[in-house]
Design a protein around this motif. Structure first.
Motif, PDB file in Angstrom:
ATOM      1  N   ILE A 146      28.872  22.014 -33.011  1.00 37.14           N
ATOM      2  CA  ILE A 146      30.291  22.070 -32.654  1.00 37.14           C
ATOM      3  C   ILE A 146      30.765  20.743 -32.070  1.00 37.14           C
ATOM      4  O   ILE A 146      31.899  20.315 -32.288  1.00 37.14           O
ATOM      5  N   ARG A 147      29.905  20.048 -31.342  1.00 37.99           N
ATOM      6  CA  ARG A 147      30.262  18.729 -30.822  1.00 37.99           C
ATOM      7  C   ARG A 147      30.161  17.662 -31.905  1.00 37.99           C
ATOM      8  O   ARG A 147      30.929  16.701 -31.925  1.00 37.99           O
ATOM      9  N   PRO A 374      25.334  21.065 -21.955  1.00 38.93           N
ATOM     10  CA  PRO A 374      24.794  20.677 -23.261  1.00 38.93           C
ATOM     11  C   PRO A 374      25.149  21.666 -24.360  1.00 38.93           C
ATOM     12  O   PRO A 374      24.905  22.862 -24.238  1.00 38.93           O
ATOM     13  N   GLY A 375      25.756  21.145 -25.414  1.00 40.12           N
ATOM     14  CA  GLY A 375      26.060  21.961 -26.585  1.00 40.12           C
ATOM     15  C   GLY A 375      27.385  22.675 -26.564  1.00 40.12           C
ATOM     16  O   GLY A 375      27.818  23.214 -27.579  1.00 40.12           O
ATOM     17  N   CYS A 376      28.083  22.716 -25.425  1.00 38.62           N
ATOM     18  CA  CYS A 376      29.339  23.463 -25.334  1.00 38.62           C
ATOM     19  C   CYS A 376      30.499  22.604 -25.841  1.00 38.62           C
ATOM     20  O   CYS A 376      30.566  21.404 -25.578  1.00 38.62           O
ATOM     21  N   GLY A 377      31.439  23.228 -26.545  1.00 42.45           N
ATOM     22  CA  GLY A 377      32.556  22.487 -27.113  1.00 42.45           C
ATOM     23  C   GLY A 377      33.918  22.922 -26.615  1.00 42.45           C
ATOM     24  O   GLY A 377      34.933  22.534 -27.186  1.00 42.45           O
ATOM     25  N   THR A 379      37.305  22.778 -24.896  1.00 42.33           N
ATOM     26  CA  THR A 379      38.067  21.585 -24.529  1.00 42.33           C
ATOM     27  C   THR A 379      38.282  21.512 -23.015  1.00 42.33           C
ATOM     28  O   THR A 379      38.376  22.525 -22.331  1.00 42.33           O
ATOM     29  N   ALA A 380      38.410  20.285 -22.512  1.00 42.16           N
ATOM     30  CA  ALA A 380      38.480  20.050 -21.066  1.00 42.16           C
ATOM     31  C   ALA A 380      39.693  20.720 -20.427  1.00 42.16           C
ATOM     32  O   ALA A 380      39.636  21.145 -19.274  1.00 42.16           O
ATOM     33  N   ARG A 381      40.798  20.811 -21.159  1.00 40.43           N
ATOM     34  CA  ARG A 381      41.991  21.412 -20.554  1.00 40.43           C
ATOM     35  C   ARG A 381      41.825  22.903 -20.308  1.00 40.43           C
ATOM     36  O   ARG A 381      42.629  23.512 -19.600  1.00 40.43           O
ATOM     37  N   LYS A 382      40.790  23.511 -20.889  1.00 40.56           N
ATOM     38  CA  LYS A 382      40.499  24.918 -20.646  1.00 40.56           C
ATOM     39  C   LYS A 382      39.344  25.089 -19.660  1.00 40.56           C
ATOM     40  O   LYS A 382      38.852  26.198 -19.471  1.00 40.56           O
ATOM     41  N   CYS A 383      38.905  23.985 -19.040  1.00 40.30           N
ATOM     42  CA  CYS A 383      37.738  24.015 -18.155  1.00 40.30           C
ATOM     43  C   CYS A 383      38.135  23.902 -16.689  1.00 40.30           C
ATOM     44  O   CYS A 383      39.259  23.531 -16.353  1.00 40.30           O
ATOM     45  N   ASP A 384      37.177  24.231 -15.811  1.00 42.98           N
ATOM     46  CA  ASP A 384      37.322  24.018 -14.377  1.00 42.98           C
ATOM     47  C   ASP A 384      36.735  22.658 -14.024  1.00 42.98           C
ATOM     48  O   ASP A 384      35.773  22.200 -14.652  1.00 42.98           O
ATOM     49  N   PHE A 405      33.632  21.917 -16.486  1.00 43.00           N
ATOM     50  CA  PHE A 405      32.786  23.006 -16.972  1.00 43.00           C
ATOM     51  C   PHE A 405      33.667  24.179 -17.362  1.00 43.00           C
ATOM     52  O   PHE A 405      34.595  24.533 -16.628  1.00 43.00           O
ATOM     53  N   CYS A 406      33.411  24.792 -18.519  1.00 42.92           N
ATOM     54  CA  CYS A 406      34.105  26.017 -18.869  1.00 42.92           C
ATOM     55  C   CYS A 406      33.680  27.097 -17.870  1.00 42.92           C
ATOM     56  O   CYS A 406      32.677  26.950 -17.163  1.00 42.92           O
ATOM     57  N   ARG A 407      34.450  28.171 -17.792  1.00 37.51           N
ATOM     58  CA  ARG A 407      34.156  29.194 -16.778  1.00 37.51           C
ATOM     59  C   ARG A 407      32.742  29.753 -16.918  1.00 37.51           C
ATOM     60  O   ARG A 407      32.049  29.997 -15.918  1.00 37.51           O
TER      61      ARG A 407
END
Length: 460
Positions: A146-147, A374-377, A379-384, A405-407
């Motif tokens: 995904i990345r 690692p491995g997560c895609g 987007t930053a605007r949906k992350c904490d 980091f995503c939730r």
């Protein structure tokens, strides 16, 4: 930290063994899938060779169908499925042999191979495909599929014989809507249209859905305070989004959902576009009357490609869009962030705006682009934004101690034995419960870097 807190040393050793065994199993599966692709590619070549012997006017189409049907019958699958597999295998084996070899050696997975082939399918010359594969394989061995998708598209764009604008013009002629029927009286509506429109549609639907949920909760609280009966809307955001789309398409306006003051009708879509200034400017004089989409003298990609073509603009750092659309969006925007990158190594230096607000947050969103696990895609605007070294124990609120980091992975960090430390340049080192370490570097910015006239990086 609560997860695995009560695990014994024996159980942790078992976990470490399972992880190692699964790693070996995945490598073996990748090798076996590559072997199957090789056989399917041979089957495709055989069909074409047979057709050539008889000089068939269908150029082997019926021969391929016949052989696909033979393979499908013994595998108990659809012959259309086998035909698609033969076509995909042929592209991998014939056009990207080094990628096929890497999968056969277990260095990358079949999912990585599909991403690489899809992103580089429009490369015409064998030399361009080889150069593309050499760069992308190094990335594939360190990134999840995904990345890898966004990175592979950037590399392919720099080597493409035609501009993003020209390819987009051709792709637009293939826009369409289609339906697939599901179970239990359900069906799916699919739309293949320009990415900027799709992302804008989804964002507007999301804003409407969240506005309805917020309004419903407010009305519910008011009714409870006043002792009135109130019928609660129990729909999830996904359900509301789907209902709104149906409402908008069938009525032309969200009439069945809008508030009395027309709140939903006033909501505009938001999309995030990353575009190098050289793409906005008339630099390189791209083909097809598309300034900014052509080559940029003296530039090279952070990914290692050196053709100098200006990078395409990107939606959320992933989906490429043509330069003309990017310039229209940039010109119509009421405000936009400027991400300053180093002209030699491409790293993010700063983020500013005419009216700065939440400067550090914007800087980190531009640096991280997506969740830093690692491995997560996501987007930053949906992350904490999370303090790597907890603020409660003295951690500073600064660039070198914050990451996106995503939730899901934010919770994992705080409630499991996973640990993270941030080094220079925003590089994160994650340590797993079994003691393995994984390095996650900030993704390559969508930017242009420059070399001196002799092709050597300038010494600063």
């Amino acid at each position: 930290m609560t997860a695995l807190l009560d695990a014994t040393d024996t159980q942790m050793a078992t976990l470490a063994g399972l992880v190692a065994s699964l790693e070996a199993a995945e490598s073996t599966l990748s090798s076996m899938t590559a072997a199957r692709d090789g056989l399917l590619a041979i089957a495709g070549r055989l069909a074409i060779d047979i057709a050539k012997q008889g000089d068939h006017p269908d150029k082997g189409d019926h021969s391929i169908r016949t052989i696909a049907a033979e393979i499908a019958a013994v595998q108990h699958v659809s012959d259309r499925t086998v035909e698609r597999r033969m076509m995909s295998a042929g592209m991998l084996v014939d056009l990207f042999p080094s990628v096929w070899a890497a999968q056969g050696a277990g260095r990358i997975s079949a999912a990585h191979s599909r991403v690489i082939v899809d992103a580089g399918a429009h490369l015409v010359s064998e030399s361009d495909r080889a150069a593309y594969a050499a760069v992308v394989l190094r990335l594939a061995e360190a990134e999840s599929p995904i990345r890898l998708r966004a990175l592979a598209r950037r590399v392919a764009q720099r080597l493409a014989p035609s501009t993003m604008t020209a390819r987009h013009r051709t792709a637009r002629a293939q826009r369409r809507i289609w339906i697939t029927d599901g179970e239990d009286g359900m069906a799916a509506l699919h739309a293949h249209v320009p990415a900027a429109l799709i992302h804008g549609m989804f964002d507007r639907l999301s804003q409407m859905a969240h506005a309805l949920r917020t309004e419903n909760l407010r009305a519910q609280r008011d009714a409870a305070r006043e002792g009135r009966e109130f019928i609660t809307d129990d729909r999830t955001v996904d359900e509301i989004r789907a209902d709104l789309l149906v409402d908008l398409v069938l009525t032309g306006a969200p009439a069945g959902h809008d508030t009395e003051d027309g709140l939903l009708g006033e909501i505009d879509a938001r999309i995030e576009v990353t575009v190098p200034v050289t793409t906005l400017m008339d630099v390189g004089g791209g083909a097809d009357d598309a300034p900014g989409d052509g080559p940029v003298p003296g530039s090279e990609g952070r990914d290692g490609s050196t053709t100098g073509r200006a990078p395409a603009a990107e939606l959320d750092g992933v989906v490429p869009i043509d330069a003309a659309t990017a310039r229209i969006l940039a010109g119509a925007a009421s405000g936009w962030d400027r991400v300053l990158t180093h002209p030699i190594d491409g790293r993010v230096l700063a983020v500013d705006r005419y009216r700065p607000s939440r400067r550090l947050r914007r800087h980190l969103r531009a640096r991280d682009q997506r969740c830093r696990f690692p491995g997560c895609g996501v987007t930053a605007r949906k992350c904490d934004l999370d303090h790597n070294h907890a603020a409660s124990s003295g951690g500073e609120t600064c660039e070198s101690n914050l990451a996106s980091f995503c939730r899901r992975h934010h919770v994992l960090k705080h409630h499991s034995p996973w640990h993270v430390a941030q080094g220079p340049g925003g590089v994160l080192e994650w340590t797993s419960p079994t003691g393995r370490t994984y390095i996650d570097a900030p993704p390559v910015p969508n930017t242009v870097t420059f070399t001196s006239s002799d092709g050597v990086r300038a010494p600063f």
